[in-house]
Design a protein around this motif. Structure first.
Motif, PDB file in Angstrom:
ATOM      1  N   GLU A 184      37.269  47.065  37.128  1.00  0.00           N
ATOM      2  CA  GLU A 184      38.642  47.132  36.190  1.00  0.00           C
ATOM      3  C   GLU A 184      39.944  46.515  35.553  1.00  0.00           C
ATOM      4  O   GLU A 184      40.741  46.306  34.738  1.00  0.00           O
ATOM      5  CB  GLU A 184      39.406  48.032  37.515  1.00  0.00           C
ATOM      6  CG  GLU A 184      38.455  49.573  37.449  1.00  0.00           C
ATOM      7  CD  GLU A 184      39.267  50.382  38.451  1.00  0.00           C
ATOM      8  OE1 GLU A 184      39.083  51.957  39.361  1.00  0.00           O
ATOM      9  OE2 GLU A 184      39.845  49.844  39.739  1.00  0.00           O
ATOM     10  N   ARG A 185      39.472  45.681  36.470  1.00  0.00           N
ATOM     11  CA  ARG A 185      40.922  44.514  35.964  1.00  0.00           C
ATOM     12  C   ARG A 185      40.424  44.081  34.856  1.00  0.00           C
ATOM     13  O   ARG A 185      41.447  43.830  33.377  1.00  0.00           O
ATOM     14  CB  ARG A 185      40.752  43.635  37.057  1.00  0.00           C
ATOM     15  CG  ARG A 185      41.996  41.829  36.167  1.00  0.00           C
ATOM     16  CD  ARG A 185      41.970  40.920  38.186  1.00  0.00           C
ATOM     17  NE  ARG A 185      40.719  40.497  38.461  1.00  0.00           N
ATOM     18  CZ  ARG A 185      39.452  40.176  37.612  1.00  0.00           C
ATOM     19  NH1 ARG A 185      39.595  39.096  36.158  1.00  0.00           N
ATOM     20  NH2 ARG A 185      38.477  39.722  37.626  1.00  0.00           N
ATOM     21  N   THR A 212      42.769  45.463  30.879  1.00  0.00           N
ATOM     22  CA  THR A 212      43.885  44.023  31.357  1.00  0.00           C
ATOM     23  C   THR A 212      44.051  43.760  29.890  1.00  0.00           C
ATOM     24  O   THR A 212      43.144  42.561  30.141  1.00  0.00           O
ATOM     25  CB  THR A 212      43.705  42.616  32.237  1.00  0.00           C
ATOM     26  OG1 THR A 212      43.744  44.273  33.440  1.00  0.00           O
ATOM     27  CG2 THR A 212      44.723  42.263  31.840  1.00  0.00           C
ATOM     28  N   ALA A 259      37.715  44.602  40.323  1.00  0.00           N
ATOM     29  CA  ALA A 259      37.262  42.959  39.372  1.00  0.00           C
ATOM     30  C   ALA A 259      36.875  43.792  38.341  1.00  0.00           C
ATOM     31  O   ALA A 259      37.871  43.243  36.962  1.00  0.00           O
ATOM     32  CB  ALA A 259      36.347  42.141  39.983  1.00  0.00           C
TER      33      ALA A 259
END
Length: 287
Positions: free
Chosen positions: A200-201, A205, A198
């Protein structure tokens, strides 16, 4: 992360810290002020426009577009803050799961070597995750034009999690923990990877490029057209007025840019290093 008293109004108003948007925007604010003075001079002294000229009605356009730009900036700042707050909740979950895992293992493990292993590796995961999220290459994992060298850039949090899971499995094979205890530990172990994914998301992004570029262009051209409509009404006072309007709009965009990636090194980013240090202290107290 900046420590402050939320009720101390005078400190907020008169104190300028190094991350203040005034410092970042000051050069372009000076340029916009000079630009506004030139436009004001041309309209008032050179072309001698008056209130009967059509150019005096340009503020009608600004009034309509002002509503649009306010909606865009509200959505922009809310989206950025949601990313910052989600990052804080994820690291809060990492704190709680590390504590729960340490508490359960402290009751299950009798061998000092086994306890020493988890005393080291549970806080190590938080420390490695902090470094992983601060790595500039982490934010490039989804870029199509970037080819990361996997052999030289192994996913370190996964490596730490793998070692902990193998250790748990070895304890089960050695009959040091039962099958029921293995199931009980699985939830906390799985949560480490969930939290990492989560984070890394959020990290890799960013807000869509076209949306971010459009807002910046909108703010720039909106500000650049302000002197044409308000010079007749405000005279040379149009310069400070336009500069102030640009400062407000651009500051909101800068603040959103800063907090949308809460795992960086900016003053308002999350204190993940401090959180990792607290996890280490708590785990050492428990095991």
């Amino acid at each position: 992360m900046i420590s402050y008293n939320t009720k101390d109004w005078f400190t907020f108003i008169f104190h300028v810290h190094k991350s203040d948007t005034v410092r970042k925007l000051f050069p372009i604010m000076i340029a916009i002020g000079i630009y506004s003075c030139i436009i004001g001079y041309l309209e008032i002294a050179y072309f001698k426009f008056g209130k009967n000229d059509y150019i005096h009605n340009i503020p009608i356009m600004h009034g309509m577009l002002g509503f649009v730009i306010s909606l865009l900036l509200v959505f922009r700042t809310n989206t950025a803050y949601d990313r910052w707050w989600e990052g804080r909740k994820l690291w809060g979950g990492l704190v709680n799961n590390s504590r729960n895992l340490a508490i359960k293992l402290s009751a299950m493990l009798k061998d000092e070597n086994d306890r020493k292993f988890f005393r080291k590796f549970i806080p190590t995961y938080a420390s490695i995750l902090h470094k992983h999220l601060h790595d500039s290459e982490t934010s490039k994992q989804l870029f199509e034009d970037v080819d990361l060298e996997i052999d030289h850039h192994k996913h370190k949090p996964n490596q730490v999690k793998r070692m902990m899971f193998h250790k748990i499995n070895d304890l089960y094979d050695a009959k040091k923990i039962t099958g029921d205890q293995l199931i009980i530990l699985n939830e906390e172990l799985q949560s480490f990877t969930d939290i990492c994914g989560a984070c890394e998301r959020i990290k890799n992004t960013p807000i869509p490029y076209s949306y971010s570029a459009f807002i910046k262009k909108f703010i720039f051209f909106y500000t650049m057209t302000l002197p044409f409509g308000y010079s007749i009404s405000l005279g040379y006072f149009v310069a400070p007025v336009v500069v102030f309007i640009f400062y407000v709009l651009a500051s909101l965009e800068l603040i959103a840019e800063e907090i949308e990636d809460p795992f960086g090194d900016d003053e308002n980013d999350l204190p993940t290093k401090k959180i990792a240090e607290n996890i280490k202290k708590h785990v050492e107290e428990l095991i």
